[in-house]
Write a protein that holds these residues in place. Structure first.
Motif, PDB file in Angstrom:
ATOM      1  N   ILE A   1      49.705  24.859  36.048  1.00  0.00           N
ATOM      2  CA  ILE A   1      49.490  24.802  37.502  1.00  0.00           C
ATOM      3  C   ILE A   1      48.369  23.833  37.849  1.00  0.00           C
ATOM      4  O   ILE A   1      48.419  23.134  38.862  1.00  0.00           O
ATOM      5  N   ALA A   2      47.352  23.748  36.986  1.00  0.00           N
ATOM      6  CA  ALA A   2      46.240  22.824  37.243  1.00  0.00           C
ATOM      7  C   ALA A   2      46.750  21.383  37.282  1.00  0.00           C
ATOM      8  O   ALA A   2      46.332  20.591  38.141  1.00  0.00           O
ATOM      9  N   ASP A   3      47.669  21.030  36.374  1.00  0.00           N
ATOM     10  CA  ASP A   3      48.233  19.675  36.371  1.00  0.00           C
ATOM     11  C   ASP A   3      49.058  19.424  37.627  1.00  0.00           C
ATOM     12  O   ASP A   3      49.018  18.334  38.213  1.00  0.00           O
ATOM     13  N   LEU A   4      49.828  20.442  38.053  1.00  0.00           N
ATOM     14  CA  LEU A   4      50.636  20.291  39.253  1.00  0.00           C
ATOM     15  C   LEU A   4      49.767  20.069  40.491  1.00  0.00           C
ATOM     16  O   LEU A   4      50.082  19.255  41.361  1.00  0.00           O
ATOM     17  N   ILE A   5      48.673  20.800  40.553  1.00  0.00           N
ATOM     18  CA  ILE A   5      47.745  20.630  41.679  1.00  0.00           C
ATOM     19  C   ILE A   5      47.141  19.236  41.648  1.00  0.00           C
ATOM     20  O   ILE A   5      47.013  18.561  42.681  1.00  0.00           O
ATOM     21  N   GLU A   6      46.790  18.770  40.477  1.00  0.00           N
ATOM     22  CA  GLU A   6      46.210  17.439  40.330  1.00  0.00           C
ATOM     23  C   GLU A   6      47.194  16.370  40.800  1.00  0.00           C
ATOM     24  O   GLU A   6      46.837  15.432  41.512  1.00  0.00           O
TER      25      GLU A   6
ATOM     26  N   LYS B   1      38.288  21.993  43.419  1.00  0.00           N
ATOM     27  CA  LYS B   1      39.343  22.614  42.592  1.00  0.00           C
ATOM     28  C   LYS B   1      38.712  23.700  41.735  1.00  0.00           C
ATOM     29  O   LYS B   1      37.730  23.448  41.044  1.00  0.00           O
ATOM     30  N   GLU B   2      39.319  24.890  41.808  1.00  0.00           N
ATOM     31  CA  GLU B   2      38.779  26.023  41.052  1.00  0.00           C
ATOM     32  C   GLU B   2      39.805  26.611  40.092  1.00  0.00           C
ATOM     33  O   GLU B   2      39.682  27.759  39.693  1.00  0.00           O
ATOM     34  N   VAL B   3      40.850  25.853  39.767  1.00  0.00           N
ATOM     35  CA  VAL B   3      41.884  26.312  38.847  1.00  0.00           C
ATOM     36  C   VAL B   3      41.602  25.747  37.460  1.00  0.00           C
ATOM     37  O   VAL B   3      41.481  24.530  37.297  1.00  0.00           O
ATOM     38  N   GLU B   4      41.455  26.644  36.493  1.00  0.00           N
ATOM     39  CA  GLU B   4      41.146  26.195  35.142  1.00  0.00           C
ATOM     40  C   GLU B   4      42.383  25.623  34.470  1.00  0.00           C
ATOM     41  O   GLU B   4      43.484  26.165  34.573  1.00  0.00           O
ATOM     42  N   LYS B   5      42.183  24.527  33.780  1.00  0.00           N
ATOM     43  CA  LYS B   5      43.287  23.888  33.065  1.00  0.00           C
ATOM     44  C   LYS B   5      43.628  24.699  31.821  1.00  0.00           C
ATOM     45  O   LYS B   5      42.747  25.187  31.123  1.00  0.00           O
ATOM     46  N   GLY B   6      44.924  24.831  31.553  1.00  0.00           N
ATOM     47  CA  GLY B   6      45.364  25.555  30.369  1.00  0.00           C
ATOM     48  C   GLY B   6      45.294  27.065  30.496  1.00  0.00           C
ATOM     49  O   GLY B   6      45.366  27.770  29.491  1.00  0.00           O
ATOM     50  N   LYS B   7      45.181  27.596  31.724  1.00  0.00           N
ATOM     51  CA  LYS B   7      45.049  29.040  31.906  1.00  0.00           C
ATOM     52  C   LYS B   7      46.249  29.639  32.648  1.00  0.00           C
ATOM     53  O   LYS B   7      46.710  30.724  32.306  1.00  0.00           O
ATOM     54  N   TYR B   8      46.734  28.935  33.641  1.00  0.00           N
ATOM     55  CA  TYR B   8      47.836  29.454  34.441  1.00  0.00           C
ATOM     56  C   TYR B   8      49.055  28.536  34.306  1.00  0.00           C
ATOM     57  O   TYR B   8      48.931  27.313  34.470  1.00  0.00           O
ATOM     58  N   PHE B   9      50.216  29.152  34.024  1.00  0.00           N
ATOM     59  CA  PHE B   9      51.435  28.369  33.800  1.00  0.00           C
ATOM     60  C   PHE B   9      52.579  28.934  34.652  1.00  0.00           C
ATOM     61  O   PHE B   9      52.576  30.100  35.038  1.00  0.00           O
TER      62      PHE B   9
END
Length: 259
Positions: free
Chosen positions: A222-227, A244-252
């Motif tokens: 999700i972090a990549d999608l937001i980016e 941005k407060e979404v950690e990369k590699g945490k939410y899919f």
């Protein structure tokens, strides 16, 4: 049938279905009357000399029989009239398209009841056919819309993709020529490149939707999608600060990332 100008079929229906019922009832009535007459003859024969004495009783029996006959005929006529009226009302409502009100309730096992049951089954079949036809019409309309969208998407792709390709090539050449000589110019070149990519992505999405392309689900961060969304939007900079407060590699999410 008469309302549809099918008089011949209406007369045939009366001859084949209604006339036998009336004949049968008439036969029963005749037999009943003959039976009464036979009873009267026996009473008169056996009475003999007692005729004068029993004359009052005979008249009473005769009168009582006439009353019974009257009520029997009246009840029979009333039943036939009501049954026919119900069927006529049902046919009229059906011709007006009011299928939910057209069903006939005749809870008997005679020919009228059989006719009502068949009529109700015919209405159920008509309603089922109407639902199926509506589904087919909706499906055809949806297919026509997708076909129109496909033609429109193809036209858009043809008219826009070539200019976008020229812009993309020009951006590439500018980036190669200028390199990192000016950060501000490099930033604007990246913005042009991002906008071109976004326009191409929109065209591809339109084509995929028109062709009803099946989803190719993959696991996406999700972090990549937001980016990517922020990049495509082109809102970064220009006095806009994005937190941005979404950690990369945490939410899919399991989805078609391109769509």
């Amino acid at each position: 049938l008469s309302s549809e100008q099918k008089d011949a079929e209406a007369r045939a229906l009366i001859r084949t279905d209604l006339r036998p019922i009336v004949d049968e009832k008439d036969k029963n009535m005749t037999e009943f009357v003959l039976l009464q007459e036979k009873q009267f003859d026996e009473v008169i024969k056996n009475a003999g000399d007692q005729y004068n004495l029993n004359r009052g009783n005979i008249l009473l029996i005769f009168g009582f029989s006439l009353v019974l006959t009257f009520f029997f005929v009246f009840d029979l006529a009333n039943y036939i009239t009501k049954s026919i009226s119900k069927l006529v009302r049902g046919v009229k409502l059906m011709s007006e398209g009011k299928y939910n009100l057209a069903k006939v309730n005749i809870p008997t096992t005679d020919n009228f009841g059989y006719l009502a049951t068949g009529f109700n089954q015919m209405i159920d079949k008509i309603e089922q056919n109407i639902i199926e036809i509506q589904g087919i019409q909706e499906n055809l309309l949806r297919q026509e819309k997708f076909a129109l969208l496909g033609k429109l998407s193809g036209s858009i792709a043809h008219e826009i993709k070539n200019p976008l390709a020229v812009i993309d090539s020009s951006v590439y050449i500018l980036k190669m020529k200028l390199g990192n000589t000016d950060d501000k110019i490099a930033t604007h070149i990246d913005k042009i490149k991002n906008q071109v990519d976004m326009a191409n992505h929109i065209i591809i999405s339109l084509q995929d939707m028109a062709n009803m392309k099946k989803m190719a689900k993959t696991l996406g961060d999700i972090a990549d999608l937001i980016e990517k969304g922020i990049t495509f939007s082109g809102i970064s900079g220009n006095g806009v600060r994005i937190t941005k407060e979404v950690e990369k590699g945490k939410y899919f999410i399991n989805a078609d990332i391109n769509q």
